[in-house]
Design an enzyme around this catalytic site. Structure first.
Site, PDB file in Angstrom:
ATOM      1  CG  HIS A 188      59.400  20.851  18.898  1.00  0.00           C
ATOM      2  ND1 HIS A 188      58.252  20.965  17.983  1.00  0.00           N
ATOM      3  CD2 HIS A 188      59.903  22.073  18.859  1.00  0.00           C
ATOM      4  CE1 HIS A 188      58.167  22.073  17.463  1.00  0.00           C
ATOM      5  NE2 HIS A 188      59.221  22.806  17.808  1.00  0.00           N
ATOM      6  CG  ASP A 246      61.869  26.009  19.043  1.00  0.00           C
ATOM      7  OD1 ASP A 246      61.419  24.632  18.518  1.00  0.00           O
ATOM      8  OD2 ASP A 246      61.303  26.956  18.858  1.00  0.00           O
ATOM      9  CG  HIS A 259      56.603  25.308  20.402  1.00  0.00           C
ATOM     10  ND1 HIS A 259      57.722  24.987  21.178  1.00  0.00           N
ATOM     11  CD2 HIS A 259      56.850  25.343  19.150  1.00  0.00           C
ATOM     12  CE1 HIS A 259      58.841  25.279  20.580  1.00  0.00           C
ATOM     13  NE2 HIS A 259      58.296  25.420  19.265  1.00  0.00           N
ATOM     14  NE  ARG A 300      50.035  28.032  11.488  1.00  0.00           N
ATOM     15  CZ  ARG A 300      51.203  27.778  12.288  1.00  0.00           C
ATOM     16  NH1 ARG A 300      51.628  26.366  11.928  1.00  0.00           N
ATOM     17  NH2 ARG A 300      51.838  28.506  13.151  1.00  0.00           N
TER      18      ARG A 300
HETATM   19  C1  LIG Z   1      69.385  24.803  15.101  1.00  0.00           C
HETATM   20  C2  LIG Z   1      68.581  23.945  15.058  1.00  0.00           C
HETATM   21  C3  LIG Z   1      67.497  23.982  15.844  1.00  0.00           C
HETATM   22  C4  LIG Z   1      66.466  22.957  15.528  1.00  0.00           C
HETATM   23  C5  LIG Z   1      67.491  22.068  14.654  1.00  0.00           C
HETATM   24  C6  LIG Z   1      68.339  23.134  14.066  1.00  0.00           C
HETATM   25  O1  LIG Z   1      69.520  22.195  13.681  1.00  0.00           O
HETATM   26  C7  LIG Z   1      67.759  23.415  12.713  1.00  0.00           C
HETATM   27  C8  LIG Z   1      66.093  23.163  12.810  1.00  0.00           C
HETATM   28  C9  LIG Z   1      65.568  23.435  14.118  1.00  0.00           C
HETATM   29  C10 LIG Z   1      64.103  22.643  14.399  1.00  0.00           C
HETATM   30  C11 LIG Z   1      62.952  23.346  13.712  1.00  0.00           C
HETATM   31  C12 LIG Z   1      61.743  22.620  13.954  1.00  0.00           C
HETATM   32  C13 LIG Z   1      61.609  21.817  15.425  1.00  0.00           C
HETATM   33  C14 LIG Z   1      63.098  21.148  15.821  1.00  0.00           C
HETATM   34  C15 LIG Z   1      62.977  20.572  17.239  1.00  0.00           C
HETATM   35  C16 LIG Z   1      63.801  20.347  14.697  1.00  0.00           C
HETATM   36  O2  LIG Z   1      63.436  19.395  14.429  1.00  0.00           O
HETATM   37  O3  LIG Z   1      64.362  21.284  13.751  1.00  0.00           O
HETATM   38  C17 LIG Z   1      63.979  22.472  16.028  1.00  0.00           C
HETATM   39  C18 LIG Z   1      65.404  22.146  16.488  1.00  0.00           C
HETATM   40  C19 LIG Z   1      65.724  22.592  17.783  1.00  0.00           C
HETATM   41  O4  LIG Z   1      65.335  23.585  18.344  1.00  0.00           O
HETATM   42  O5  LIG Z   1      66.259  21.563  18.607  1.00  0.00           O
HETATM   43  O1  AKG Z   2      54.671  26.225  12.833  1.00  0.00           O
HETATM   44  C1  AKG Z   2      54.634  26.357  13.898  1.00  0.00           C
HETATM   45  O2  AKG Z   2      53.848  27.353  14.583  1.00  0.00           O
HETATM   46  C2  AKG Z   2      55.705  26.061  14.871  1.00  0.00           C
HETATM   47  C3  AKG Z   2      57.301  25.920  14.019  1.00  0.00           C
HETATM   48  C4  AKG Z   2      58.225  25.465  15.146  1.00  0.00           C
HETATM   49  O3  AKG Z   2      57.900  25.214  16.080  1.00  0.00           O
HETATM   50  C5  AKG Z   2      59.483  25.351  14.704  1.00  0.00           C
HETATM   51  O4  AKG Z   2      59.933  25.745  13.560  1.00  0.00           O
HETATM   52  O5  AKG Z   2      60.442  25.049  15.570  1.00  0.00           O
HETATM   53 FE   FE2 Z   3      59.670  25.083  17.440  1.00  0.00          FE
END
Ligand SMILES: C=C1C[C@]23C[C@@]1(O)CC[C@H]2[C@@]12CCC[C@@](C)(C(=O)O1)[C@H]2[C@@H]3C(=O)O
Ligand code: AKG
Ligand code: FE2
Length: 373
Positions: free
Chosen positions: A233, A235, A290, A300
């Site tokens: 994905h 961010d 990533h 981890r």
């Molecule tokens: C602010 C945010 C970015 C995120 C969605 C969220 O509401 C909180 C969690 C974030 C995260 C972390 C893991 C990967 C990701 C794609 C997800 O599912 O939750 C990211 C979201 C994002 O960056 O779009």
């Molecule tokens: O655990 C990791 O190395 C990646 C975590 C991540 O990509 C995320 O929280 O958005």
């Molecule tokens: Fe991420």
């Protein structure tokens, strides 16, 4: 139109079930966690005879740091930083807080579950709904104060966890702002060019950037080659600062190189370019795809600090970076709106806000890179 980050998913609730296996007691990978080989795509470093480049490591005390950061953002969309000013003790404390949380009994963790339309709390990654198989991980998302959820987790003493998280949020916000200044500086852009970042914005916007903290836990896995910790994905942020403990697992996808492991280095943090910075820089700084893979022996833990603009400020390509030869490639979008778009389109979200949509429709970020394996 929702304007708070915490409202982002109201239009896209997802009923993610929380029937986690007890990761510790499982001896064989359950079918529901077994990904197809093409989805796991082997890491070329274990197969290839060529050596790959490494994600750049940048010392923030280096006088050339700004240029090095600019180069890393253009060519990788990620880098590692050392001498970042975050005390080692704080990184240790946050890692320990994460370990305490994830080692609680499942029933206790479920008392802090994220609701289907909510942003904060315990649960599987929100992007899980886009995949047929489950990910070998659990997560805890914090937006604003963690107190309410901490009360569910530790009714006797929620304060200890909250103190550490709040200290971490303050330090990370300071570092994120510093990194933003350096990244923008490398493009010839200053904080004054961005209303919400400038100190003297006349009160038009809240200067408060928005942020979230994501604690990720990846237990040791009996069959790591068929499992996925966190699927590929980008961010949605401006930038993300990631702390990973001493167990490797983070990989970034690089054209020509395939999946490149970002090894954990002591006292070093990983910085990723997110989709909103991709938009702001009109594509000059590409957001990086990533993922996290798992391993057979070690648990981890990672902590992602997700930094973005105030949730209702519209982000669009910077005027200084556009002109007749470089027309704006993206339409204005707020972080809240973009999170909703991501919840609907996932990896096609960025191309869904592109002004000139590719001929073959929405482009998945995965389609943009050379396929591995
Ligand atoms: C602010 C945010 C970015 C995120 C969605 C969220 O509401 C909180 C969690 C974030 C995260 C972390 C893991 C990967 C990701 C794609 C997800 O599912 O939750 C990211 C979201 C994002 O960056 O779009
Ligand atoms: O655990 C990791 O190395 C990646 C975590 C991540 O990509 C995320 O929280 O958005
Ligand atoms: Fe991420």
């Amino acid at each position: 139109m929702p304007s708070l980050l915490s409202d982002a998913f109201q239009a896209y609730p997802v009923e993610l079930h929380h029937k986690h296996v007890d990761f510790k007691s499982v001896k064989e990978l359950p079918e529901s966690y077994a990904w197809a080989p093409h989805q796991v795509e082997e890491n070329l470093s274990s197969v290839g005879s060529f050596s790959k480049e490494m994600v750049p490591i940048i010392d923030l005390d280096d006088p050339k740091a700004q240029n090095l950061i600019g180069h890393a953002c253009r060519t990788w969309g990620a880098f590692q930083v050392m001498n970042h000013g975050i005390p080692k003790q704080l990184l240790d404390k946050v890692e320990c807080a994460g370990r305490n949380l994830f080692s609680l009994p499942v029933q206790q963790k479920l008392r802090a579950s994220r609701s289907p339309d909510g942003v904060s709390g315990y649960g599987v990654a929100r992007i899980s709904s886009f995949f047929p198989k489950l990910m070998w991980s659990e997560g805890f998302t914090i937006v604003g104060s963690p107190l309410e959820h901490a009360r569910g987790l530790w009714p006797q003493d929620p304060g200890a966890f909250c103190d550490i998280i709040e200290e971490y949020q303050v330090e990370m916000k300071r570092l994120a702002r510093r990194l933003m200044r350096l990244m923008l500086g490398s493009l010839g852009v200053t904080e004054d060019d961005i209303n919400w970042m400038a100190d003297n914005n006349g009160g038009e916007f809240s200067t408060e950037a928005c942020d979230a903290l994501q604690l990720n836990s990846y237990p040791a896995c009996p069959d790591p080659d068929r499992a996925m910790g966190l699927a590929a994905h980008t961010d949605s942020t401006l930038l993300t600062i990631l702390y990973q403990n001493n167990t490797s697992g983070l990989q970034v996808l690089r054209e020509g190189d395939g999946w490149v492991t970002v090894p954990p280095l002591p006292s070093t943090l990983v910085v990723n370019v997110g989709d909103l910075l991709h938009i702001l820089s009109n594509g000059l700084f590409p957001s990086i795809l990533h993922r996290a893979v798992v391993n057979r022996t070690s648990h981890r833990l990672s902590v992602a600090y997700l930094y973005g603009p105030p949730s209702s400020v519209e982000i669009s390509p910077l005027k200084k970076l556009t002109g007749p030869a470089h027309p704006p490639l993206y339409r204005p979008v707020t972080w809240t709106e973009y999170l909703g778009t991501k919840a609907k389109h996932f990896n096609k979200a960025l191309s869904s806000v592109r002004l000139c949509v590719p001929i073959n429709g929405l482009l998945n970020v995965n389609d943009n890179v050379l396929k591995v394996g």
